[in-house]
Design a protein around this motif. Structure first.
Motif, PDB file in Angstrom:
ATOM      1  N   PHE A 289     -13.761  12.489  -9.695  1.00 54.72           N
ATOM      2  CA  PHE A 289     -14.655  12.411 -10.853  1.00 54.72           C
ATOM      3  C   PHE A 289     -16.084  12.049 -10.449  1.00 54.72           C
ATOM      4  O   PHE A 289     -17.031  12.764 -10.766  1.00 54.72           O
ATOM      5  CB  PHE A 289     -14.110  11.400 -11.873  1.00 54.72           C
TER       6      PHE A 289
ATOM      7  N   LEU B  53      -6.569   6.519  -0.653  1.00 58.08           N
ATOM      8  CA  LEU B  53      -5.294   6.244   0.004  1.00 58.08           C
ATOM      9  C   LEU B  53      -4.337   7.424  -0.141  1.00 58.08           C
ATOM     10  O   LEU B  53      -3.439   7.624   0.674  1.00 58.08           O
ATOM     11  CB  LEU B  53      -4.699   5.009  -0.697  1.00 58.08           C
TER      12      LEU B  53
ATOM     13  N   PRO C 136      -7.177   3.399   3.545  1.00 60.49           N
ATOM     14  CA  PRO C 136      -7.243   2.326   2.547  1.00 60.49           C
ATOM     15  C   PRO C 136      -8.692   1.850   2.378  1.00 60.49           C
ATOM     16  O   PRO C 136      -9.493   1.957   3.308  1.00 60.49           O
ATOM     17  CB  PRO C 136      -6.370   1.219   3.154  1.00 60.49           C
ATOM     18  N   ALA C 137      -8.991   1.318   1.211  1.00 61.31           N
ATOM     19  CA  ALA C 137     -10.373   0.958   0.862  1.00 61.31           C
ATOM     20  C   ALA C 137     -10.974  -0.065   1.816  1.00 61.31           C
ATOM     21  O   ALA C 137     -12.191  -0.087   1.997  1.00 61.31           O
ATOM     22  CB  ALA C 137     -10.396   0.421  -0.564  1.00 61.31           C
TER      23      ALA C 137
ATOM     24  N   LEU D  74       0.828  -1.215   0.000  1.00 57.44           N
ATOM     25  CA  LEU D  74       0.000   0.000   0.000  1.00 57.44           C
ATOM     26  C   LEU D  74       0.861   1.262   0.000  1.00 57.44           C
ATOM     27  O   LEU D  74       0.461   2.296  -0.543  1.00 57.44           O
ATOM     28  CB  LEU D  74      -0.962   0.008   1.194  1.00 57.44           C
TER      29      LEU D  74
ATOM     30  N   ARG E 122     -14.944   3.956  -9.073  1.00 51.86           N
ATOM     31  CA  ARG E 122     -14.605   3.851 -10.491  1.00 51.86           C
ATOM     32  C   ARG E 122     -13.115   3.557 -10.585  1.00 51.86           C
ATOM     33  O   ARG E 122     -12.281   4.303 -10.054  1.00 51.86           O
ATOM     34  CB  ARG E 122     -14.932   5.152 -11.248  1.00 51.86           C
TER      35      ARG E 122
HETATM   36  C1  LIG Z   1      -7.451   4.954 -11.332  1.00 48.74           C
HETATM   37  S1  LIG Z   1      -7.635   6.030  -9.969  1.00 48.74           S
HETATM   38  C2  LIG Z   1      -9.395   6.298  -9.997  1.00 48.74           C
HETATM   39  C3  LIG Z   1      -9.753   7.611  -9.359  1.00 48.74           C
HETATM   40  C4  LIG Z   1     -11.237   7.994  -9.498  1.00 48.74           C
HETATM   41  N1  LIG Z   1     -12.098   6.995  -8.905  1.00 48.74           N
HETATM   42  C5  LIG Z   1     -11.626   8.219 -10.931  1.00 48.74           C
HETATM   43  O1  LIG Z   1     -12.575   7.588 -11.383  1.00 48.74           O
HETATM   44  O2  LIG Z   1     -10.996   9.058 -11.605  1.00 48.74           O
HETATM   45  C6  LIG Z   1      -7.430   4.947  -8.588  1.00 48.74           C
HETATM   46  C7  LIG Z   1      -7.550   5.675  -7.248  1.00 48.74           C
HETATM   47  O3  LIG Z   1      -7.583   4.682  -6.219  1.00 48.74           O
HETATM   48  C8  LIG Z   1      -6.766   5.099  -5.137  1.00 48.74           C
HETATM   49  N2  LIG Z   1      -6.341   3.892  -4.432  1.00 48.74           N
HETATM   50  C9  LIG Z   1      -5.451   2.968  -4.838  1.00 48.74           C
HETATM   51  N3  LIG Z   1      -5.366   1.984  -3.939  1.00 48.74           N
HETATM   52  C10 LIG Z   1      -6.211   2.294  -2.933  1.00 48.74           C
HETATM   53  C11 LIG Z   1      -6.567   1.675  -1.708  1.00 48.74           C
HETATM   54  N4  LIG Z   1      -6.041   0.496  -1.335  1.00 48.74           N
HETATM   55  N5  LIG Z   1      -7.458   2.292  -0.911  1.00 48.74           N
HETATM   56  C12 LIG Z   1      -8.010   3.465  -1.272  1.00 48.74           C
HETATM   57  N6  LIG Z   1      -7.720   4.107  -2.411  1.00 48.74           N
HETATM   58  C13 LIG Z   1      -6.831   3.529  -3.242  1.00 48.74           C
HETATM   59  C14 LIG Z   1      -5.653   5.860  -5.798  1.00 48.74           C
HETATM   60  O4  LIG Z   1      -5.010   6.738  -4.888  1.00 48.74           O
HETATM   61  C15 LIG Z   1      -6.384   6.584  -6.922  1.00 48.74           C
HETATM   62  O5  LIG Z   1      -6.848   7.826  -6.490  1.00 48.74           O
END
Ligand SMILES: C[S@@+](CC[C@H](N)C(=O)[O-])C[C@H]1O[C@@H](n2cnc3c(N)ncnc32)[C@H](O)[C@@H]1O
Length: 250
Positions: free
Chosen positions: A59, A76, A101-102, A4, A121
Motif C-alpha cells: 500500500f 517477513l 524481520p523488521a 516470528l 503502516r
Molecule cells: C497489517 S499488515 C500491513 C501491511 C502494509 N503495511 C499495509 O499498510 O497494508 C502487517 C504486515 O507486517 C508484516 N510483518 C509482521 N511481522 C513482521 C516482522 N516482524 N517483520 C517484518 N514484517 C512483519 C506482515 O507480513 C504484514 O505484511
C-alpha cells in the motif's frame, strides 16, 4: 524466534485476501487521493530513498514509488511481497523487495548515505519488540532522515474505541461482511506483543522516543478519515471511522 514463524505463517496465509478489505486497500478514488496527499506531505521531497517496513502487499510502497521515491519494501512474509511485486509490475514501478524481520533491515542502496525516510503502516502492533525494530531502522537512516509511523487507534488501548470496535463487529456480522482477515490472529501470539491488543498514539510516540528518534510529532490523518466516512452507508456512518494518525520523528 518461534513467534516470528507463527506470524509469518499468518501473513503468508492472509496474502491472497488481504487487499479485499477496503481498510487495507481502498478502491475509492477519493480515499486513495487522501492517502496520497497525506503520504506526500509526510515524506521528504522526491526522489528520496524510502524503506517501507512491513510493506505487505505494498500500500505505502506503491504510493511512494508513484510519487517518485526509490523504495525498498521489507516484509517477513514472502507471499505478501509476491503480491506487492505483481502490483508494482502491473504499473511498471521499480520497487526492491527484501524478505526479513523488521529488526534486521537491509542497508540503503550503495549510492545513498542511508535511507532518507523509514515508513510503516500497521506494523508496530505485530512486533514482539517494537523498540528493537525502531532502533534498527534509525541505525540505517541517513543524517536528518525521518521516521513516518502510520497507525490507527484501536483495541483495548482506549475504552471508547474498544466500544466502537465492538459495535462495528456487530454491524459487520449483521450485514454478513467478510472479515478483514482469513482468520483470527493466534491468541498466544497477540498476548506476547506489546501493542497486540490495542494501539494508542501515546504508546506509539513513547516507543519512538525510547528508540532514540527525536522530537516525535503527532499528525492526525483527518482527510483519510473524512473521505473514508463519506464512503459509508448508515448505520456504519454513525459509528464513524477508526482514528488514524502518523508519528513523525527525525
Ligand atoms: C497489517 S499488515 C500491513 C501491511 C502494509 N503495511 C499495509 O499498510 O497494508 C502487517 C504486515 O507486517 C508484516 N510483518 C509482521 N511481522 C513482521 C516482522 N516482524 N517483520 C517484518 N514484517 C512483519 C506482515 O507480513 C504484514 O505484511
Amino acid at each position: 524466534m518461534a513467534i516470528l514463524d507463527d506470524i509469518r505463517r499468518f501473513w503468508d496465509d492472509d496474502a491472497a485476501t488481504y487487499d479485499n478489505a477496503p481498510g487495507h486497500h481502498p478502491t475509492s478514488a477519493a480515499v486513495q487521493g487522501a492517502w496520497t496527499a497525506a503520504l506526500e506531505s509526510l515524506l521528504p521531497r522526491p526522489p528520496s530513498t524510502v524503506l517501507d517496513c512491513g510493506a505487505g502487499t505494498g500500500f505505502l510502497s506503491l504510493m511512494a514509488a508513484r510519487l517518485g521515491h526509490r523504495v525498498t519494501a521489507l516484509d517477513l512474509s514472502s507471499q505478501m511481497l509476491a503480491k506487492l511485486r505483481a502490483a508494482a509490475g502491473a504499473e511498471d514501478l521499480d520497487i526492491a523487495t527484501v524478505v526479513a524481520p523488521a529488526h534486521e533491515p537491509p542497508t540503503a542502496p550503495a549510492d545513498a548515505a542511508g535511507f532518507d525516510a523509514v515508513i510503516e503502516r500497521h506494523l508496530l502492533w505485530t512486533l514482539p519488540d517494537p523498540v528493537a525494530a525502531l532502533r534498527a531502522w534509525r541505525a540505517l537512516a541517513a543524517p536528518g532522515a525521518r521516521l513516518v509511523a502510520i497507525e490507527s487507534m484501536w483495541g483495548d488501548a482506549d475504552l471508547l474505541e474498544a466500544l466502537r470496535g465492538r459495535a462495528w463487529n456487530v454491524v459487520k456480522r449483521f450485514r454478513g461482511t467478510a472479515p478483514d482477515h482469513h482468520g483470527p490472529y493466534p491468541v498466544a501470539v497477540r498476548g506476547a506483543l506489546p501493542l497486540g491488543t490495542g494501539t494508542h498514539p501515546r504508546a506509539v510516540a513513547a516507543l519512538v522516543a525510547e528508540a532514540g528518534w527525536t522530537t516525535p510529532r503527532l499528525i492526525r490523518l483527518h482527510d483519510v478519515e473524512w473521505t473514508s466516512k463519506l464512503e459509508q452507508r448508515l448505520p456504519e456512518r454513525l459509528l464513524g471511522v477508526v482514528p488514524r494518525f502518523a508519528v513523525v520523528a527525525t
